[in-house]
Every structure is written in C-alpha cells, then in structure tokens.
Design an enzyme around this catalytic site. Structure first.
Site, PDB file in Angstrom:
ATOM      1  N   GLY A  47       8.422 -46.426  -5.081  1.00 40.10           N
ATOM      2  CA  GLY A  47       8.200 -46.047  -3.899  1.00 40.10           C
ATOM      3  C   GLY A  47       6.765 -45.858  -3.567  1.00 40.10           C
ATOM      4  N   ASN A  51       5.399 -42.501  -5.650  1.00 42.85           N
ATOM      5  CA  ASN A  51       4.440 -42.953  -6.762  1.00 42.85           C
ATOM      6  C   ASN A  51       3.260 -42.010  -6.582  1.00 42.85           C
ATOM      7  OD1 ASN A  51       6.220 -44.964  -7.757  1.00 42.85           O
ATOM      8  ND2 ASN A  51       5.053 -46.608  -7.225  1.00 42.85           N
ATOM      9  N   ARG A 121      17.931 -52.633   1.069  1.00 42.33           N
ATOM     10  CA  ARG A 121      17.428 -51.102   1.677  1.00 42.33           C
ATOM     11  C   ARG A 121      17.780 -51.268   3.228  1.00 42.33           C
ATOM     12  NH1 ARG A 121      10.900 -51.925   0.938  1.00 42.33           N
ATOM     13  NH2 ARG A 121      10.945 -50.072   1.092  1.00 42.33           N
ATOM     14  N   GLY A 240      -9.345 -56.291  -5.421  1.00 43.36           N
ATOM     15  CA  GLY A 240      -8.531 -56.996  -6.668  1.00 43.36           C
ATOM     16  C   GLY A 240      -9.552 -57.032  -8.081  1.00 43.36           C
ATOM     17  N   ASP A 310      -0.850 -47.776  -5.523  1.00 46.08           N
ATOM     18  CA  ASP A 310      -0.496 -46.688  -5.511  1.00 46.08           C
ATOM     19  C   ASP A 310      -1.191 -45.706  -6.511  1.00 46.08           C
ATOM     20  OD1 ASP A 310       1.333 -47.597  -4.004  1.00 46.08           O
ATOM     21  OD2 ASP A 310       2.894 -47.886  -5.253  1.00 46.08           O
TER      22      ASP A 310
END
Length: 389
Positions: A47, A51, A121, A240, A310
């Site tokens: 999550g 996280n 979910r 990235g 995260d």
C-alpha cells in the site's frame, strides 16, 4: 469530536508524518511467469501510504498510518504487520461489512508487457473512507500529512475526502502528495485523472513521475510539469533512471495553513517553510522564486521494481524532517528506493542513518560511481566511501 475543524483544533504535534490510504495483503509469486502458471504465492503487504509510513518508522521517525480494513484475518495481518515496523496504527478503523483488499502480482517489472497484477479491492473497506468517517484528530496530529492519488481513485467518497484534506485551512499540517497515477483505477469513473492535478496544486510538497504526468495530463517534461503545478513549495519530478529534478521555492502566496489564513506567507508546518539552498554547483535558479536541482539516480542491480516510488518519498520526507538541503533530500530518496529495488517485496530495512549520510555526502563523481546490489544495506563500506590522499 469529529470533522476537519475539530481535528485541526485538537491536533497536537506528537507525530512526524501521518499517512492515509489503503493497504492490502499482497501475494508474491514463488517463481517468475504468468499468474496462470505460478504454483504458489507468499503473503506480504502493500500500500503506497503504509509503505511510506513503514519506511519512515524504520528510519527512526514517528510515523502513523490511518486507514480502513475489514474485520477479517487479512485486516488483522495488515494492522499487525504495519505496527511491527513501529508505525502507530491506533487510528485504523475496522469495517464489519466490507473486506480487506488483496492483490496478486507477477515477478516481472511493472513497466514491462509481461507484468500482471490482479486486484481484488472493489468494495473494499478502504474504498468506504469518506469525510464523515475518518479520525481528523489523528490525521492532523503530525508535522506532515502524506496522501496519494491512489486514494482519490478508490471511490467518489475517497475523492471527497482527499479534497477535504487538501483544502486550505488554519492549522493544516504540511501536505505531501504523491500523484501515483493508476490508470486502471480510473476506468469507468465519472471523474478522470485530471482531478489529480487539482489535488496536487493544493499540496505543499508533490511527487510525480514524468511518465505519469504525460499519461494522466498529457504534460511532457519537468519544466512543463512545474508550469502546470506552480503552487507547491516543493515539486519533485521523478525521471526514472535519469534521477529526479526538484523545484523548490519560498512558499507561494495562497491560504494554506494557519499563518496563511492570518495573512502571512509561512506554511502551517515548519518542516519545509523554505527550501534550503542546495550545495554549490547543484542548483540553478529557474525563476526569481524557484531553484532547480537535478539529482542523478544510482546504478542498482534490480530484483523487483515495486515500491521504489514509495521508498523514494519516504527518504525525501525523512531528510526534509531533518532540515537537510534539497540535493541531500533527493539523494536520501534514491538510497531508500535502492534498498527496496534490491529485494523482492515492497518493504525492507533501510540503510542505517550513519551509512546513508556518508553516501549522501559523497562528491558527484563518487556518487556517480556507486553501484548497489542486493544486500548492500547491511554490507560494509563501498569503495567510493574510502577517502584516499
């Protein structure tokens, strides 16, 4: 006592970061391949917001996670596991009528065509979060409130909650917002991902990837993203393997926290009232209000490209709480991301603070030579750390 006004009045800053969002039980494959071919799965948790909370707690900060889970075994597992990282879960709500969300994924990189994720979910307990049923006292009890665009995509009620929490008001903590665009969550919704731009413009600190800005908003390039998001004091554009570009400014005019409501130009939280100047040679003025700091990424031997965003946010927030310069915040973000990239799951122990600080302090050439492989967080010094005359 409930509602945003009451929560603001009751807030006592005893927590560094409060994270709100859905966490799910995740099933990790025992071997590479299609979901149809994987014979067994190991159980973990996943999550975006939880996280971040777990990573911050593991790094020594006081972190809390606020969410909603089912009154079921998976909900028990989530709350117990997140709490085991040192995260305060006392404000998590249990829903007797809705289940805890779960998902299965393959081992392939999320950016490849072979990556598969099967989410279960829809109708989850977390999707029922709304402005009427969350504990505002807990949400406003930290120096920073961390949110993400995933929550906004779960349901109309969740979007209404995000709009409520990002609304300018006296006493609002510093709001951190990770765009986290997930296209599949917006399919079939009356709203579209353009609402993420609206929410981001109301935050103080924003994380967004170049790729997701193009996909969600049709905006290409870091400078164009900043032009579309002029309000946040700090904007982190993730690029990235190219690294990240951080746009930082004095707090821009606009009613956000208590001081702004009183007619001054300082934010409600003092953790990032003005972006500290970056080290000499790393920042260049973009406008009279902005500095732009590009920070290269590290070379990493990737095990699984899941959870890195995260972790980056957690590292950046950790360094922000410590009052470090912008360049160092981004470097701490890269190191936290590298720790997660070199393990199979979404979470891992970060490097020690002393180790991370030594690596962050490397000069640009040594930073560029770093290559991190699985196990690096517990290994000895990297060659780049050894200074010779």
């Amino acid at each position: 006592m409930s509602g945003p006004a009451a929560g603001t009045a009751a807030a006592a800053t005893t927590t560094d970061v409060v994270c709100l969002g859905e966490s799910m039980v995740t099933f990790l494959p025992s071997q590479p391949g299609r979901l149809a071919d994987v014979p067994s799965f190991g159980r973990g948790i996943g999550g975006a917001e939880s996280n971040v909370a777990c990573a911050l707690a593991a790094a020594g900060h006081r972190a809390a996670w606020v969410g909603r889970v089912g009154a079921d075994g998976f909900g028990d597992h989530l709350v117990e596991t997140i709490a085991s990282y040192g995260v305060d879960t006392s404000a998590v709500r249990r829903d007797p009528a809705r289940p805890t969300g779960v998902y299965f994924r393959t081992a392939a990189d999320r950016g490849t065509d072979t990556h598969e994720v099967a989410y279960y979910r829809a109708g989850s307990a977390a999707s029922a979060m709304s402005p009427e049923n969350v504990p505002y006292e807990a949400l406003f009890a930290g120096r920073v409130l961390h949110l993400s665009g995933i929550t906004a995509a779960l349901s109309p009620d969740c979007l209404a909650l995000l709009r409520e929490l990002t609304a300018p008001r006296p006493g609002r903590p510093l709001v951190s917002f990770d765009v986290n665009h997930r296209p599949h969550l917006w399919r079939g919704r009356a709203e579209d991902a353009s609402v993420l731009l609206e929410l981001a413009r109301r935050a103080d600190l924003v994380f967004v990837g170049e790729d997701e800005a193009e996909e969600a908003w049709g905006i290409v390039g870091a400078e164009a993203i900043r032009a579309a998001l002029p309000e946040p004091s700090v904007l982190v554009v993730k690029r990235g393997s190219a690294g990240a570009t951080v746009f930082a400014s004095e707090l821009r005019p606009g009613p956000r926290g208590a001081e702004a409501a009183a007619g001054t130009a300082t934010p409600a939280a003092s953790t990032d009232t003005a972006a500290p100047a970056a080290s000499a040679g790393t920042a260049a003025p973009a406008t009279s209000a902005d500095t732009v700091t590009p920070v290269p990424a590290l070379r990493v031997d990737v095990v699984a490209a899941v959870g890195a965003g995260d972790a980056f946010a957690a590292g950046f927030l950790s360094a922000t709480l410590r009052g470090l310069p912008v360049r160092d915040r981004a470097r701490h973000g890269h190191l936290m991301a590298a720790a997660v990239l070199t393990v199979p799951g979404d979470l891992t122990d970060p490097p020690s603070r002393d180790r991370a600080d030594r690596l962050v302090a490397l000069d640009d050439a040594a930073w560029g030579r770093l290559r991190l492989a699985p196990g690096w967080t517990s290994a000895g010094r990297a060659p780049e750390e050894v200074r010779t005359p």
